[in-house]
Design a protein around this motif. Structure first.
Motif, PDB file in Angstrom:
ATOM      1  N   CYS A   1       0.843  -1.193   0.000  1.00 13.04           N
ATOM      2  CA  CYS A   1       0.000   0.000   0.000  1.00 13.04           C
ATOM      3  C   CYS A   1       0.879   1.244   0.000  1.00 13.04           C
ATOM      4  O   CYS A   1       2.020   1.220   0.471  1.00 13.04           O
ATOM      5  CB  CYS A   1      -0.950   0.018   1.198  1.00 13.04           C
ATOM      6  SG  CYS A   1      -0.161  -0.186   2.809  1.00 13.04           S
TER       7      CYS A   1
ATOM      8  N   CYS B   1       2.423   1.031   5.239  1.00 11.41           N
ATOM      9  CA  CYS B   1       2.403   1.506   3.853  1.00 11.41           C
ATOM     10  C   CYS B   1       3.653   2.336   3.561  1.00 11.41           C
ATOM     11  O   CYS B   1       4.223   2.967   4.457  1.00 11.41           O
ATOM     12  CB  CYS B   1       1.175   2.380   3.605  1.00 11.41           C
ATOM     13  SG  CYS B   1      -0.420   1.568   3.866  1.00 11.41           S
TER      14      CYS B   1
ATOM     15  N   TYR C   1      -9.216   2.822   4.093  1.00 15.49           N
ATOM     16  CA  TYR C   1      -8.435   1.588   3.978  1.00 15.49           C
ATOM     17  C   TYR C   1      -9.353   0.371   4.101  1.00 15.49           C
ATOM     18  O   TYR C   1      -9.240  -0.594   3.323  1.00 15.49           O
ATOM     19  CB  TYR C   1      -7.351   1.554   5.048  1.00 15.49           C
ATOM     20  CG  TYR C   1      -6.428   0.370   4.940  1.00 15.49           C
ATOM     21  CD1 TYR C   1      -5.325   0.392   4.085  1.00 15.49           C
ATOM     22  CD2 TYR C   1      -6.653  -0.781   5.685  1.00 15.49           C
ATOM     23  CE1 TYR C   1      -4.473  -0.699   3.979  1.00 15.49           C
ATOM     24  CE2 TYR C   1      -5.810  -1.883   5.589  1.00 15.49           C
ATOM     25  CZ  TYR C   1      -4.723  -1.834   4.734  1.00 15.49           C
ATOM     26  OH  TYR C   1      -3.881  -2.923   4.632  1.00 15.49           O
TER      27      TYR C   1
END
Length: 705
Positions: free
Chosen positions: A161, A188, A646
C-alpha cells in the motif's frame, strides 16, 4: 519545460530513461553514489536513499521518539548544521506545527507515535525503522519540486500500500509528517512532495540558495540541477535589487514565477510514481521478470493529507486517468471551484450568503476585515485578542470606513460592521472566536501576499503592492537575519512569512521600510496594519493592469473540476475553519462532484462541529487560552477517515455517509481544559440521524445546523 506526469510514463519510457540516467542518479545511502536500475519515472533526478535503524534514527521521529517530539526544547544543530540535524529539526518542527502536542489535548492518547491504529497508547516511543528516498521532480533550476518516499521496515510486499502526504500550507517536504504517521504505522509506503513550496529561501543579499537536504551554498557555486529554489535574477538584476533593497529574501512559493499550485496534483501523482519505483528498487524484482513487482493493479493507493496537501490529493485524483489512485481521504482541503460552479450551498435549508469563492478572494477580504472585526463586542473574549494592538485596530476600522467598506460612527460599530462583512462573505459564525488569533499572527496577510505573488508570477524585484520579505528589529526596521536562523530555515520555516525570523515588510511605509504589522499607511500616516497594502492586494481581483490580469489567470489555472473518476473519497472539515471556510471549499466541492459525476459519485463529506483549521493553536493553552475549551482536534478525524478508506478498499466496508459529526468540547477552565476523552470525539455514524445527515444532490448541498 514542464514535466511529463502521465501515470504510465515510467513503463513507456524505460528505454529513454536508461539512456538518460547514467551519472544523473546519485544514490546516497551513506554519502556514496552508485548506479541505479532503469525505470525511474521521467523527470525524477538527484535520487538519494538513506536507511534508518529505528533506534538512533527513524522515519517518523528522526530518532526523537514520542518523548522527544513532545519536548518544548528543539533538537540542537551545529554551526553550520549538518543535513541529518536539519532533517531531525524539520521533522520536529513540522510535526508539532500541525497537531496539539499536549497530553490533555490528545497527544499520546488519541494520536502520536506512541499510539497504535486503534487509538490505544503503546507505552513505547513509536520510532519506525525503514528507508527513505529523496529526489527532485525536475522542471528547471528554479522549478524543482522535492519528492520523498518512506518505506517502513514492516512493509508487507504481499499486501502493498501507498499513502500520499503532500505538504500542508507552503511547507517543505516534511510538512505533512503527521499525516505520514498513519501510513507508516499501517505499514504503507508514504509518498511525500513539497509540491513546489518550501521554507528555505534564496538569501538575495548573500546570494545563497538551499539544496534538497536544506544545506546552503552560494548560487554561483551550485550545480543548478541540485538547487531547491533560486529566484530568476541575472547578476545585474540581483545587484540592482540588493543596492536598493538590502537584506531581503525570496521564497519558493511566492517567487518561483511558476504558480506552483496549478501543478500540486501533478507533483502528487509524480510522488506516487516515485513510490512505485522506490518499492521496486528497495525490494528488487525477480530475476528475468520485466514487469515491476509493485504496480497499480496489485498495490492499494490512498491520496491523503490536509489543508493544501488535501487539496493536492483531490487535484491528483482528478488528474489520475491511469488508475494510480484507488481512493482519497483528506482533511480541510484547500480546493478552488470553477469560476461558475453552478452550485448551491445551504445550511439548515437556507442558502448561505456566499459560497465557492477562490482562496485569493476570501483571503484578501479577511486581510482587510479581520484586524478591525476583532474589536466587535461579541469577540471581546476571543483567544489571542490581547496580541492585537488595539490602537492600530481602531485605525484600521477608520480606514475601512473612509474607503466605504464598513459602516458605523464608532470603532465598536465599525468593528461590528467588519464582522458582519466577514459573515456575508462566507465565514460561519462558529469561526468568530478565531479572527483575533488570525489577525494577531498575520495569517491572512501572509497568505494573501504569498498567493498574490504566486498567482501573478511576480518577480521578487517587483515588491508587489509594496511588500517584501526581510528580518526586522524590535521597532520594525529591517535588520540582518541571524546566520543561524537562515541556516536552519529549511527546518524551521513554513514557507509563507512571517516565519522563522523573516517578516512581511511594508516597503512604502513613511520614513522607510518597516515591518508591515507595525507600519503606517502612506496615504494617511496612521499606523493601521498597512491598510494601503491590504487595499492594493484586494484591488488585484478587479484592476485593469497587466499584473492583476496575470493574477486572475493564475487563479483560473488552479480551479478544480470536481471529477474524481468515480474514486471513493472521504473529506472531513471543521465547521469553524476560519482559514479555509467550509462554504468556499469542502461544501461546494462535494456538490460539484455530485453535479459532474451524478450517480457515479462516491464522495462522502463529514463536517465536524467544534473543529477548526489549526490544531496546533489548541496546543498553546498558555498563549491562546480558550481554544482548548472550544475546539477538538480535527487530526483524529483525518486518521479515522484513513481507517475508513483503507477498510473500504481492502475489505469492502461501506464508507460513512455524509453527515454532521457533533463533537463535545472539553470542559474546564480556559487554558486548563480537562483531558480529551472518547466522549468528546464520537465515531462516524454508519447511519446518521435525519438531523445529522448532509444531503447532497447534483449541484446542491444542504448541511444541517
Amino acid at each position: 519545460m514542464e514535466t511529463n506526469f502521465e501515470p504510465r510514463a515510467r513503463l513507456r519510457n524505460i528505454p529513454r530513461a536508461v539512456a538518460a540516467l547514467g551519472a544523473l542518479l546519485a544514490l546516497a545511502a551513506q554519502g556514496a553514489a552508485e548506479a541505479r536500475p532503469a525505470g525511474l519515472p521521467e523527470g525524477v533526478h538527484q535520487v538519494r536513499k538513506s536507511a534508518y535503524d529505528g533506534t538512533s534514527d527513524d522515519l517518523l521521529t528522526a530518532g526523537l521518539g514520542h518523548s522527544g517530539l513532545a519536548s518544548p526544547l528543539a533538537p540542537p544543530v551545529s554551526d553550520p548544521p549538518t543535513a541529518a540535524e536539519l532533517r531531525r529539526l524539520a521533522i520536529y518542527t513540522n510535526y508539532r506545527a500541525l497537531v496539539d502536542m499536549t497530553p490533555a489535548g490528545g497527544y499520546g492518547s488519541f494520536y502520536g507515535p506512541a499510539v497504535d491504529l486503534q487509538e490505544r497508547p503503546t507505552g513505547g516511543e513509536g520510532r519506525i525503522a525503514g528507508v527513505e528516498y529523496l529526489a527532485y521532480a525536475k522542471g528547471t533550476s528554479w522549478q524543482n519540486a522535492t519528492l520523498m518516499v518512506q518505506i517502513p521496515a514492516h512493509f508487507d510486499p504481499q499486501r502493498p500500500c501507498i499513502v500520499t502526504a503532500t505538504s500542508s500550507g507552503s511547507r517543505g517536504v516534511y510538512g505533512a509528517i503527521s499525516t505520514g504517521e498513519w501510513g507508516l504505522k499501517r505499514g504503507c509506503a508514504v509518498a511525500y512532495t513539497d509540491k513546489g513550496t518550501g521554507g528555505a529561501p534564496h538569501d538575495l543579499s548573500k546570494d545563497t540558495v538551499p539544496l534538497i537536504d536544506g544545506l546552503r551554498v552560494g548560487a554561483g557555486d551550485a550545480d543548478k540541477e541540485s538547487v531547491a529554489f533560486e529566484a530568476r535574477l541575472n547578476a545585474q538584476q540581483l545587484a540592482k535589487f540588493n543596492a536598493a533593497t538590502p537584506q531581503h529574501f525570496a521564497f519558493k512559493h511566492a517567487h518561483s514565477q511558476r504558480n506552483p499550485e496549478k501543478d500540486w496534483g501533478r507533483f502528487t501523482l509524480k510522488a506516487v510514481e516515485f513510490a512505485f519505483w522506490a518499492l521496486d528498487d528497495h525490494f528488487g524484482r525477480p530475476a528475468g521478470v520485466a514487469q515491476p513487482s509493485f504496480r497499480p493493479a496489485n498495490t492499494l493507493v490512498i491520496a491523503s493529507s490536509l489543508s493544501n496537501g488535501g487539496g493536492a490529493a483531490l487535484a491528483a485524483a482528478e488528474l489520475d486517468t491511469g488508475g494510480l489512485i484507488d481512493g482519497v481521504a483528506v482533511s480541510e482541503p484547500s480546493v478552488q471551484p470553477p469560476a461558475s460552479p453552478a452550485v448551491t450551498v445551504l445550511r439548515g435549508g437556507r442558502p448561505v450568503a456566499r459560497s465557492g469563492l477562490p482562496l485569493y478572494d476570501y483571503m484578501s477580504w479577511a486581510n482587510l476585515m479581520q484586524p478591525c472585526a476583532v474589536l466587535a463586542p461579541e469577540l471581546s473574549q476571543a483567544p489571542g485578542l490581547s496580541f492585537v494592538i488595539a490602537a492600530f485596530a481602531v485605525n484600521r476600522c477608520a480606514a475601512l470606513k473612509a474607503a466605504g467598506l464598513v459602516s458605523g460612527d464608532t470603532p465598536a460599530a465599525q468593528a461590528a460592521s467588519a464582522l458582519e462583512r466577514l459573515l456575508e462573505h462566507g465565514w460561519e459564525p462558529e469561526a468568530g472566536p478565531l479572527h483575533a488569533s488570525h489577525a494577531a499572527f498575520e495569517v491572512a496577510s501572509a497568505v494573501t501576499v504569498t498567493y498574490a505573488n504566486a498567482y501573478s508570477r511576480a518577480s521578487v524585484t517587483e515588491r508587489l503592492c509594496g511588500f517584501g520579505f526581510a528580518a526586522t528589529g524590535t521597532g520594525g526596521a529591517i535588520v540582518p537575519l541571524a546566520p543561524a536562523s537562515l541556516a536552519s530555515m529549511f527546518a524551521t520555516g513554513n514557507g509563507v512569512p512571517p516565519s522563522a525570523g523573516v517578516q512581511l515588510v511594508n516597503e512604502n511605509a513613511p520614513g522607510g521600510p518597516r515591518r508591515s504589522l507595525l507600519s503606517a499607511s502612506a496615504s494617511t500616516g496612521q499606523a493601521d496594519f498597512n491598510t494601503d497594502g491590504a487595499l492594493c492586494l484586494r484591488a488585484l481581483l478587479t484592476a485593469d493592469t497587466p499584473r492583476a490580469q496575470a493574477l486572475r489567470t493564475g487563479i483560473d489555472e488552479t480551479r478544480r473540476s470536481g471529477r474524481l473518476h468515480g474514486k471513493p473519497a472521504l473529506i472531513v472539515h471543521g465547521r469553524a475553519d476560519a482559514l479555509l471556510p467550509v462554504n468556499h471549499t469542502s461544501r461546494p466541492y462535494a456538490a460539484l462532484n455530485r453535479a459532474v459525476e451524478g450517480d457515479a459519485s462516491r464522495l462522502s463529506y463529514i463536517e465536524v462541529t467544534n473543529a477548526q483549521h489549526f490544531d496546533g493553536f489548541i496546543g498553546l493553552p498558555a498563549l491562546l487560552p480558550g481554544l482548548d475549551t472550544r475546539f477538538v482536534p480535527l487530526h483524529v478525524y483525518l486518521n479515522r477517515a484513513l481507517d475508513a478508506m483503507y477498510a473500504h478498499l481492502s475489505e469492502g466496508r461501506p464508507l460513512p455517509p455524509s453527515q454532521v459529526l457533533r463533537t463535545l468540547p472539553r470542559s474546564g477552565t480556559p487554558g486548563a481544559a480537562l483531558p480529551l476523552t472518547s466522549a468528546n470525539l464520537p465515531p462516524f455514524a454508519a447511519q446518521p440521524t435525519a438531523a445529522d445527515r448532509i444531503r447532497i444532490e447534483p449541484g446542491r448541498i444542504d448541511v444541517p445546523n
